[in-house]
Design an enzyme around this catalytic site. Structure first.
Site, mmCIF file in Angstrom:
data_model
loop_
_atom_site.group_PDB
_atom_site.id
_atom_site.type_symbol
_atom_site.label_atom_id
_atom_site.label_comp_id
_atom_site.label_asym_id
_atom_site.label_seq_id
_atom_site.Cartn_x
_atom_site.Cartn_y
_atom_site.Cartn_z
ATOM 1 N N ARG A 21 -8.461 9.758 0.446
ATOM 2 C CA ARG A 21 -9.307 10.035 1.742
ATOM 3 C C ARG A 21 -9.887 11.423 1.628
ATOM 4 N NH1 ARG A 21 -5.721 7.781 6.823
ATOM 5 N NH2 ARG A 21 -5.467 5.840 5.726
ATOM 6 N N SER A 112 -8.929 4.948 7.876
ATOM 7 C CA SER A 112 -8.451 4.465 9.003
ATOM 8 C C SER A 112 -8.521 5.308 10.312
ATOM 9 C CB SER A 112 -6.752 4.584 8.609
ATOM 10 O OG SER A 112 -5.903 3.974 9.645
ATOM 11 N N HIS A 113 -7.568 5.840 10.813
ATOM 12 C CA HIS A 113 -7.517 6.767 12.054
ATOM 13 C C HIS A 113 -8.409 7.951 12.030
ATOM 14 C CE1 HIS A 113 -4.446 8.597 9.792
ATOM 15 N NE2 HIS A 113 -4.418 9.546 10.515
ATOM 16 N N ASP A 276 -6.582 0.932 15.558
ATOM 17 C CA ASP A 276 -7.323 2.036 15.008
ATOM 18 C C ASP A 276 -8.574 1.528 14.093
ATOM 19 O OD1 ASP A 276 -6.007 0.875 12.793
ATOM 20 O OD2 ASP A 276 -5.330 2.492 11.792
ATOM 21 N N THR A 343 7.470 7.266 4.367
ATOM 22 C CA THR A 343 6.355 6.974 5.154
ATOM 23 C C THR A 343 5.057 6.462 4.404
ATOM 24 O OG1 THR A 343 6.619 8.891 6.561
ATOM 25 C CG2 THR A 343 4.277 8.027 6.612
ATOM 26 N N GLU A 363 6.684 4.871 13.045
ATOM 27 C CA GLU A 363 6.312 5.445 14.485
ATOM 28 C C GLU A 363 4.934 5.789 14.761
ATOM 29 O OE1 GLU A 363 5.205 8.718 14.292
ATOM 30 O OE2 GLU A 363 4.998 8.387 12.122
ATOM 31 N N LYS A 375 0.259 -3.534 7.761
ATOM 32 C CA LYS A 375 0.579 -3.355 9.119
ATOM 33 C C LYS A 375 -0.637 -4.193 9.768
ATOM 34 C CE LYS A 375 -0.675 1.390 9.433
ATOM 35 N NZ LYS A 375 -0.719 1.784 7.953
HETATM 36 C C1 VG1 Z 1 -0.206 8.583 8.705
HETATM 37 C C2 VG1 Z 1 1.069 7.809 9.281
HETATM 38 C C3 VG1 Z 1 1.564 6.794 8.846
HETATM 39 C C4 VG1 Z 1 0.646 5.638 8.070
HETATM 40 C C5 VG1 Z 1 -0.459 6.344 7.460
HETATM 41 C C6 VG1 Z 1 -1.515 5.228 7.204
HETATM 42 O O1 VG1 Z 1 0.044 9.049 7.388
HETATM 43 O O2 VG1 Z 1 1.738 8.709 9.551
HETATM 44 O O3 VG1 Z 1 2.780 6.178 9.030
HETATM 45 O O4 VG1 Z 1 1.353 4.700 7.218
HETATM 46 O O5 VG1 Z 1 -1.197 7.351 8.531
HETATM 47 O O6 VG1 Z 1 -2.023 4.627 8.374
HETATM 48 P P1 VG1 Z 1 0.349 10.609 7.349
HETATM 49 O O7 VG1 Z 1 0.820 10.972 5.969
HETATM 50 O O8 VG1 Z 1 -0.790 11.197 7.785
HETATM 51 O O9 VG1 Z 1 1.737 11.161 8.235
HETATM 52 V V1 VG1 Z 1 -3.439 4.143 8.484
HETATM 53 O O10 VG1 Z 1 -3.164 3.261 9.962
HETATM 54 O O11 VG1 Z 1 -4.372 5.593 8.373
HETATM 55 O O12 VG1 Z 1 -3.865 3.463 7.176
HETATM 56 CO CO CO Z 2 -5.048 2.351 9.895
#
Ligand code: VG1
Ligand code: CO
Length: 542
Positions: A21, A112-113, A276, A343, A363, A375
């Site tokens: 990313r 993602s988010h 998301d 994680t 979480e 997920k």
């Molecule tokens: C975050 C979350 C983690 C998740 C990851 C990808 O990672 O904490 O639980 O698996 O995003 O999710 P980090 O390293 O920023 O804590 V997604 O839905 O962004 O693919």
């Molecule tokens: Co995501």
């Protein structure tokens, strides 16, 4: 015509928690995307004769990147690429397609988010033949390849038609454009009792699903409204936009404020949910009640057998280490194995493939099962709806029963975003160095029973992953975890995870922040967060 274009290695092409990313403009720089894609091909032994799946969450640069990847797959001899129409696929739908079609792997275009747009974020993730995110052994190889790359191969040809479903040709390669929703929807129909959910919705049960202008809009409209009969308009913000309407497509009470307001209003629907950017996460909200993702995971584990796809029970459960131990209590009571992983979904793949776990969660609002290797946001929503349809209870009623049976793990995550990277590293280093001296001492009145720098040995392939978060456990089971985010693109994000267990019947309905106050104070004191970061309060509390 295939071109071998000379290039030079670009520093920093190291996949994080979930793919590579970066700022979109970084991906737009000359050769950046091409270098990374060629590094993937090189790391997996080339794509000659292989079948791949390709799609993304529709954010800015999605379509251009898809065309580049297709031309690079064709130039390197791939046999076929299955692409979601308009280069769209949710992450779980991509995972399913890889598995259902026996593809050799796939590429998901998403951050993602993270927000989308020319001045926001973009991402590329490689998934393996099991449909899951590439394990660390492969991501490390991709990074190594990127550091010695000298050329990449690309076909010099006009863009491929990704609008018209069916088979197209790009050079010698077949491009199969598929409806992004159909096969995923068919899978959901095998797992859940759609008729029971239809009956529930027919009784006037109201739901609200906020797609946050991201990829789940078309999926939720097709499944929740058209197939299950939720009232038209139950799915809001349903049109995917390249910039997600300018918001963070992150389903938590802060970024999904609109949904929270709806669910806490006097005339709130019975059930609210959000997903998301790429559709793999879920937030669940009852009428006037936010369900913490860790609790949601525990409820799903305790009730999954009520859905046809899980009627024979679960093989085991797994959670990421920072996720609360609420699911552990369910596992103990049901005699299930329970695993704690680092994680990121890539660590669940081996457990799922080996049939050691069939339900996993984090979480951060990610839950999923062995139906795919990612997920899955809508899947979690459908499982909740199936459970509600069978139990004939409100969300609040289910939670009250759950906490009465298992006790309640009060839980919260405090995020300090965009802090200086050097300061963040120093904070972590300082605390890490003090870990050996902490057991037996007190922090804000809490006695520390254990302190560790979490390392994970995969029970299936024995691979070891170190440095996965600092975990401090207190007498009585309270716990705090600190780690730095691996998905950000600017500075550092410190995540502080807080947990405390209660089972006194009159203490099951406290405000989580109040219930966690002693642990929050201990975290501040132990990590000296304000001293290191200059911040006195977190940016986001979930
Ligand atoms: C975050 C979350 C983690 C998740 C990851 C990808 O990672 O904490 O639980 O698996 O995003 O999710 P980090 O390293 O920023 O804590 V997604 O839905 O962004 O693919
Ligand atoms: Co995501």
């Amino acid at each position: 015509m295939t071109h071998a274009r000379p290039t030079t290695p670009i520093a920093g092409q190291k996949p994080g928690t979930s793919g590579l990313r970066k700022k979109t403009r970084v991906f737009m720089a000359p050769n950046y995307l091409e270098n990374f894609v060629q590094s993937i091909w090189n790391a997996i032994g080339g794509v000659q004769g292989k079948t791949l799946v390709l799609g993304g969450d529709g954010r800015f640069y999605n379509n251009h990147a898809a065309q580049v990847i297709l031309k690079m797959a064709a130039a390197s001899g791939a046999a076929r690429v299955i692409v979601g129409q308009n280069a769209l696929l949710s992450t779980p739908a991509a995972s399913h397609l890889i598995r259902a079609r026996g593809a050799d792997g796939g590429i998901i275009l998403s951050a993602s988010h993270n927000p989308g747009g020319a001045d926001a974020d973009f991402g590329v993730k490689y998934n393996a033949a099991n449909g899951g995110p590439a394990p660390e052994s492969i991501t490390a190889k991709i990074h190594a390849e990127s550091e010695r790359l000298q050329e990449y191969l690309i076909l010099d040809t006009p863009d491929c038609d990704l609008f018209t479903p069916g088979q197209h040709r790009l050079g010698e390669m077949l491009v199969e454009v598929v409806d992004p929703v159909a096969e995923y929807q068919a899978l959901m129909e095998t797992l859940f009792d759609f008729n029971a959910i239809r009956d529930l919705l027919a009784t006037g049960f109201q739901l609200r699903f906020d797609a946050m202008h991201a990829i789940t809009g078309p999926y939720a409209q097709a499944i929740l409204e058209q197939s299950l009969g939720a009232a038209p308009g139950s799915v809001v913000n349903a049109t995917p936009l390249p910039d997600f309407g300018g918001h963070h497509p992150d389903p938590n009470p802060v970024w999904a404020r609109e949904l929270m307001d709806t669910m806490f209003a006097a005339d709130a629907p019975d059930f609210g949910a959000a997903s998301d950017g790429d559709g793999d996460r879920n937030m669940i909200v009852g009428r006037g009640l936010y369900i913490s993702p860790s609790d949601s995971l525990a409820v799903l584990a305790a009730n999954a057998h009520l859905a046809p796809g899980y009627a024979n029970g679960l093989k085991g459960v797994a959670r990421s280490m920072p996720t609360s131990a609420a699911v552990d209590r369910v596992a103990t009571s049901r005699g299930l194995d329970c695993y704690a992983t680092p994680t990121g979904w890539k660590f669940f793949g081996n457990l799922l493939d080996a049939d050691r776990a069939s339900l996993c969660g984090e979480e951060s609002a990610g839950t999923g099962s062995d139906h795919v290797r990612e997920k899955d946001g809508l899947w979690a929503v459908l499982l909740w709806l199936n459970i509600l349809a069978v139990r004939h209870q409100s969300v609040a009623g289910i939670m009250a029963d759950h906490w009465a049976e298992f006790g309640r793990n009060y839980y919260s995550r405090h995020d300090y975003e965009g802090i200086d990277s050097t300061a963040a590293t120093k904070l972590m280093d300082d605390l890490r160095n003090r870990l050996p001296d902490l057991p037996g001492t007190e922090a804000n009145g809490l006695r520390i029973s254990a302190a560790e720098d979490f390392a994970y040995t995969d029970p299936v392939d024995a691979s070891v992953t170190t440095g996965q978060g600092l975990q401090i456990t207190f007498d009585g089971g309270a716990r705090l975890v600190l780690r730095l985010s691996g998905t950000g693109t600017e500075g550092a994000t410190l995540r502080v995870y807080l947990e405390r267990f209660e089972d006194a019947p009159d203490r099951l309905a406290l405000d989580p922040q109040a219930a966690l106050a002693p642990v929050i104070a201990a975290a501040q004191g132990l990590a000296r967060i304000a001293d290191h970061t200059g911040r006195t309060r977190p940016d986001v509390i979930t």
